[in-house]
Design a protein around this motif. Structure first.
Motif, PDB file in Angstrom:
ATOM      1  N   THR A  43      -0.126  24.619  29.221  1.00  0.00           N
ATOM      2  CA  THR A  43       0.084  25.066  27.846  1.00  0.00           C
ATOM      3  C   THR A  43      -0.496  26.458  27.652  1.00  0.00           C
ATOM      4  OG1 THR A  43      -0.075  22.775  27.086  1.00  0.00           O
ATOM      5  CG2 THR A  43      -0.389  24.506  25.429  1.00  0.00           C
ATOM      6  N   ASP A  44       0.305  27.384  27.113  1.00  0.00           N
ATOM      7  CA  ASP A  44      -0.188  28.707  26.744  1.00  0.00           C
ATOM      8  C   ASP A  44      -0.975  28.579  25.443  1.00  0.00           C
ATOM      9  OD1 ASP A  44       0.980  30.294  28.825  1.00  0.00           O
ATOM     10  OD2 ASP A  44       2.925  30.061  27.845  1.00  0.00           O
ATOM     11  N   ARG A  83       3.273  25.923  23.802  1.00  0.00           N
ATOM     12  CA  ARG A  83       2.695  27.192  23.343  1.00  0.00           C
ATOM     13  C   ARG A  83       2.044  26.972  21.987  1.00  0.00           C
ATOM     14  NH1 ARG A  83       8.356  30.364  24.786  1.00  0.00           N
ATOM     15  NH2 ARG A  83       8.334  29.790  27.004  1.00  0.00           N
ATOM     16  N   LEU A 108       4.482  34.398  27.686  1.00  0.00           N
ATOM     17  CA  LEU A 108       4.403  32.961  27.445  1.00  0.00           C
ATOM     18  C   LEU A 108       5.486  32.264  28.249  1.00  0.00           C
ATOM     19  CD1 LEU A 108       3.871  33.006  23.558  1.00  0.00           C
ATOM     20  CD2 LEU A 108       2.158  33.126  25.374  1.00  0.00           C
ATOM     21  N   GLN A 135      -4.930  29.241  29.675  1.00  0.00           N
ATOM     22  CA  GLN A 135      -4.007  28.175  30.052  1.00  0.00           C
ATOM     23  C   GLN A 135      -4.771  26.865  29.980  1.00  0.00           C
ATOM     24  OE1 GLN A 135      -1.281  28.552  33.476  1.00  0.00           O
ATOM     25  NE2 GLN A 135      -1.805  26.444  34.019  1.00  0.00           N
TER      26      GLN A 135
END
Length: 428
Positions: free
Chosen positions: A308-309, A374, A369, A299
């Motif tokens: 944000t993944d 992503r 997610l 992350q």
């Protein structure tokens, strides 16, 4: 020794430029074309050079045409002598102040190796070393140090004494064919833009949520900085996010995109569809989850404050200096956001990630997610915000001044992508 390197080690007289041109007209012409970006007004001799370079012909044909041009334009070689002193440099647009005549002011490009000298980010080139100054304050701190030890290209203006360089854009590799800045979006129009000095004001609540003290309110900028519209529909769609699926847009994430902005009917546009590019961010939680097929889920946070993944190869290790709470590597007394503040908050240091945006409906084996953005990550830079930029200095004011600093040769590394590593140091 190459003709370009010989020219860089010369006194840069008109005779030196003529010798360079005779030995390698293509390299000499490309140097002059870069110098043209510093001109405050049209220079007919340089315009003629860029027209030859822009032609859809072979290098051998261009070289022949350039030799013919030089034979017919003896004044061409005076650009580094008396003629240069008569032509003002584009100092009025330093800091990205666009005009109707110049809606996308592209600064000349300086290529070299990025190093840290006496605590200051420094570009080591075949024409000398330049202490870096941040000409675009919205980047904050020293983001370019994510590329320490690598070949980078700085688009900017030298100081009058030739010892410093004010950054307008920067990117890895030896090619100037990139665009760096922040992503801006307009949901009402369904459009996305990139602005080298563009930022959007953050409300106090956003700063507080990030554990930072909101800065004093500043009056709005009466002259908005230049921005180029991103025109590829698929890329724009990804940048706009998808509120229905919980995905935020990418404003105002800091990015370095491959490919240059061009003017279409006097309007700057970014026409490329980058498969991968660099985005500025920091680790929030490294190694969240091991995934099948040799991958891992991190992350990270990307601008501003969006969880944000990030799916990455497990072999891509996270350096200790980038982990949250890692030791602050900055020099004593650095109280910028990336220095003492980040360390006190236990945050990871900012860096650039080389990424590919994932589609809203993308499925990754073994991963859940659910964050704001992503992406897949294939490279992680070194720590940004290391060292301190030099203080602002007076910029060069004539083409001659710029010509005396602008390097013609470059290190061997050529690639914008991160798989190439430096093989030589400038001037060796």
């Amino acid at each position: 020794m190459s003709a370009a390197l010989t020219f860089d080690r010369s006194a840069r007289t008109a005779a030196d430029l003529k010798t360079f041109w005779n030995a390698d007209p293509l390299a000499a012409a490309k140097w002059l074309a870069t110098l043209k970006n510093a001109a405050a007004a049209a220079v007919p001799e340089l315009d003629a050079v860029t027209r030859v370079l822009a032609g859809h012909t072979s290098d051998s044909f261009k070289a022949s045409a350039l030799r013919e041009l030089a034979s017919q334009t003896p004044r061409l070689f005076e650009l580094v002598a008396d003629y240069g002193a008569l032509q003002a440099a584009r100092t009025t647009t330093v800091g990205w102040s666009a005009t109707e005549q110049d809606p996308w002011p592209e600064a000349p490009a300086f290529t070299g190796t990025l190093s840290l000298v006496d605590g200051k980010p420094t570009l080591e080139t075949t024409r000398g070393s330049f202490t870096l100054e941040l000409g675009s304050p919205n980047w904050r701190d020293e983001p370019e140090t994510a590329f320490l030890g690598r070949t980078v290209t700085i688009k900017g203006f030298p100081s009058g004494d030739g010892k410093a360089l004010s950054i307008e854009q920067f990117g890895p590799g030896s090619s100037p064919d990139f665009t760096s800045g922040r992503i801006l979006v307009d949901h009402a129009l369904g459009k996305a833009f990139i602005a080298p000095n563009g930022d959007v004001p953050l409300g106090p609540e956003a700063w507080v949520a990030a554990g930072l003290t909101p800065p004093p309110d500043a009056p709005p900028n009466p002259t908005p900085p230049p921005k180029a519209e991103i025109t590829d529909p698929a890329f724009v769609k990804l940048l706009l996010g998808d509120a229905g699926k919980g995905l935020a847009d990418y404003s105002p994430a800091g990015v370095i995109l491959p490919g240059k902005v061009v003017l279409k009917h006097g309007v700057p546009v970014y026409e490329h569809k980058p498969r991968s590019f660099y985005i500025l961010g920091r680790f929030q939680h490294p190694d969240v989850q091991a995934l099948p097929h040799g991958k891992v889920l991190h992350q990270i946070e990307t601008g501003y404050f969006h969880a944000t993944d990030a799916v990455a190869p497990a072999r891509l290790t996270v350096a200790d200096e980038l982990r949250p709470g890692g030791k602050n590597p900055n020099p004593p007394g650095d109280d910028t956001i990336g220095g003492a503040i980040a360390a006190a908050n236990g945050e990871g240091r900012r860096t650039f990630f080389y990424v590919q945006l994932l589609q809203p409906d993308a499925v990754v084996d073994g991963a859940d997610l659910h964050n704001d953005r992503r992406m897949g990550v294939s490279w992680i830079g070194r720590a940004s915000d290391v060292g301190l930029h030099g203080p602002a200095t007076t910029k060069a004011t004539t083409l001659k001044d710029v010509a005396m600093s602008l390097p013609a040769a470059a290190p061997e590394e050529q690639s914008f992508a991160p798989n190439a590593q430096p093989r030589t140091r400038p001037g060796k």
